[in-house]
Design a protein around this motif. Sequence first.
Motif, mmCIF file in Angstrom:
data_model
loop_
_atom_site.group_PDB
_atom_site.id
_atom_site.type_symbol
_atom_site.label_atom_id
_atom_site.label_comp_id
_atom_site.label_asym_id
_atom_site.label_seq_id
_atom_site.Cartn_x
_atom_site.Cartn_y
_atom_site.Cartn_z
ATOM 1 N N ILE A 1 5.653 1.921 9.299
ATOM 2 C CA ILE A 1 6.234 3.205 8.910
ATOM 3 C C ILE A 1 5.514 3.767 7.678
ATOM 4 C CG2 ILE A 1 8.336 4.332 8.095
ATOM 5 C CD1 ILE A 1 9.894 2.187 9.674
ATOM 6 N N ALA A 2 5.241 2.904 6.704
ATOM 7 C CA ALA A 2 4.533 3.330 5.481
ATOM 8 C C ALA A 2 3.383 2.365 5.235
ATOM 9 C CB ALA A 2 5.469 3.367 4.284
ATOM 10 N N GLN A 3 2.167 2.916 5.219
ATOM 11 C CA GLN A 3 0.972 2.100 5.067
ATOM 12 C C GLN A 3 0.815 1.623 3.609
ATOM 13 O OE1 GLN A 3 -0.996 1.208 7.517
ATOM 14 N NE2 GLN A 3 -0.252 2.580 9.151
ATOM 15 N N PRO A 4 0.134 0.481 3.426
ATOM 16 C CA PRO A 4 -0.172 0.049 2.053
ATOM 17 C C PRO A 4 -1.193 1.005 1.428
ATOM 18 C CG PRO A 4 -1.287 -1.362 3.632
ATOM 19 C CD PRO A 4 -0.391 -0.457 4.433
ATOM 20 N N SER A 5 -1.091 1.190 0.138
ATOM 21 C CA SER A 5 -1.988 2.100 -0.589
ATOM 22 C C SER A 5 -3.046 1.305 -1.347
ATOM 23 C CB SER A 5 -1.195 2.950 -1.585
ATOM 24 O OG SER A 5 -0.241 3.742 -0.908
ATOM 25 N N SER A 6 -4.223 1.892 -1.435
ATOM 26 C CA SER A 6 -5.282 1.272 -2.239
ATOM 27 C C SER A 6 -4.852 1.208 -3.695
ATOM 28 C CB SER A 6 -6.585 2.062 -2.114
ATOM 29 O OG SER A 6 -7.084 1.985 -0.783
ATOM 30 N N SER A 7 -5.470 0.289 -4.431
ATOM 31 C CA SER A 7 -5.064 0.063 -5.823
ATOM 32 C C SER A 7 -6.296 -0.116 -6.700
ATOM 33 C CB SER A 7 -4.180 -1.183 -5.915
ATOM 34 O OG SER A 7 -3.804 -1.442 -7.253
#
Length: 454
Positions: free
Chosen positions: A77-83
């Motif tokens: 549903i919600a993708q991981p975000s780059s950091s």
Amino acid sequence: MASNTTGYQWQVDQGAGYTNISNGAPYSGATTATLTITGATARMNGYIYRVIASGLATPDAASNGATLTVNSPPSIIAQPSSSTIAAGGNTTFSVLASNTTGYQWQVDQGAGYTNISNGAPYSGATTATLTITGATARMNGYIYRVIASGLATPDAASNGATLTVNSPPSIIAQPSSSTIAAGGNTTFSVLASNTTGYQWQVDQGAGYTNISNGAPYSGATTATLTITGATARMNGYIYRVIASGLATPDAASNGATLTVNSPPSIIAQPSSSTIAAGGNTTFSVLASNTTGYQWQVDQGAGYTNISNGAPYSGATTATLKITGATAGMNGYIYRVIASGLATPYAVSNGAALTVNSPPTVTGVTNGGSYNVDKTIMFNKGTATLNGSAFISGSTVSAEGYYTLVVTDAAGNSTAVSFIIDKTAPVVSGVTNGGLYNVNKTITFNEGTATLNGS
């Protein structure tokens, strides 16, 4: 299973009460003892099914309801975000997914994804949130994703999220010290890694302060600081750069010294000198910012360089020495060229050498003998004759031994000793016109004699 039945009718409750089912996808066997569902959809999850069994007698029999659970495959549903973090920092990658029963985080270090196990720097490797503690610089560019599993297949793979690990700035090549002449230009440069900005600083003797663009500076916030038209007062200034980046701490370069060479300058001029012929003297200069000296002499046709050798020594030092000056050097003019690390060279004023010759005496010579009155003259100074004052042009008449001493204003003196003798020598043993028939011994009281020319 039912007894005493002559027919069946399957019904479904989709949430608003039971309704009869007719054969047709996804249903078949709607009026048999077995209802078949083919290709159940996710929306059918929670539907409740029952059957109405009819017979020859009433009432009909209604079965209990049976719930259909349709498990959907996992879905992100919600993708991981780059950091982006600094080396040594912490971060998390999180995912929101549905229909999941488990998670497995993976990392791609450049050769494809592999499963992550808990253990430094990772924790939460099988949860919805992967935690990274104390990321290292080598982890920069690693890509992370999660595999979400559930009761239905296929598993769901999230998008990849990139980890950017910013290392602090580092100085690779230090700025070098620079030496220039006053009014000259120079640059100070640095090579650094992991930088996003630069700030040059100068230490004028009381600690480093930031430099702003404006004469004589430009490039104050770049890798190269340019100095245009350096002044003498900037000599000894020390320059460094602060390199900043996305991670701390900032990097400070070594200090690089600016040496500004001013041109030579004459502080104390050489002075003219007056000496007697045969005497010694020196010409000296005091100069600043010098690395060398060259004395020159003008003998009347312009200045030429002096080399060491009689009567000169110290021709390339601050003091020229003249030993045994001759009368011919009278009126020579001396100057020095002071050289340094910057131009123009400094030229001193000319200093004159006066070589005073001793007085000249005419009318008598030293050691002379005279049998007549002598008028004596001298060209300068004052004189004494046998200790008494004597005036040039005076005549000496009396017989006697005389010493004339003439002294000029510089202290040069000339001494002449002479004799006035007006009395003829006395000859004994013979007389003028005499005739003798014996040997004669002849004597005379002074002077020299010839006999028949010999």
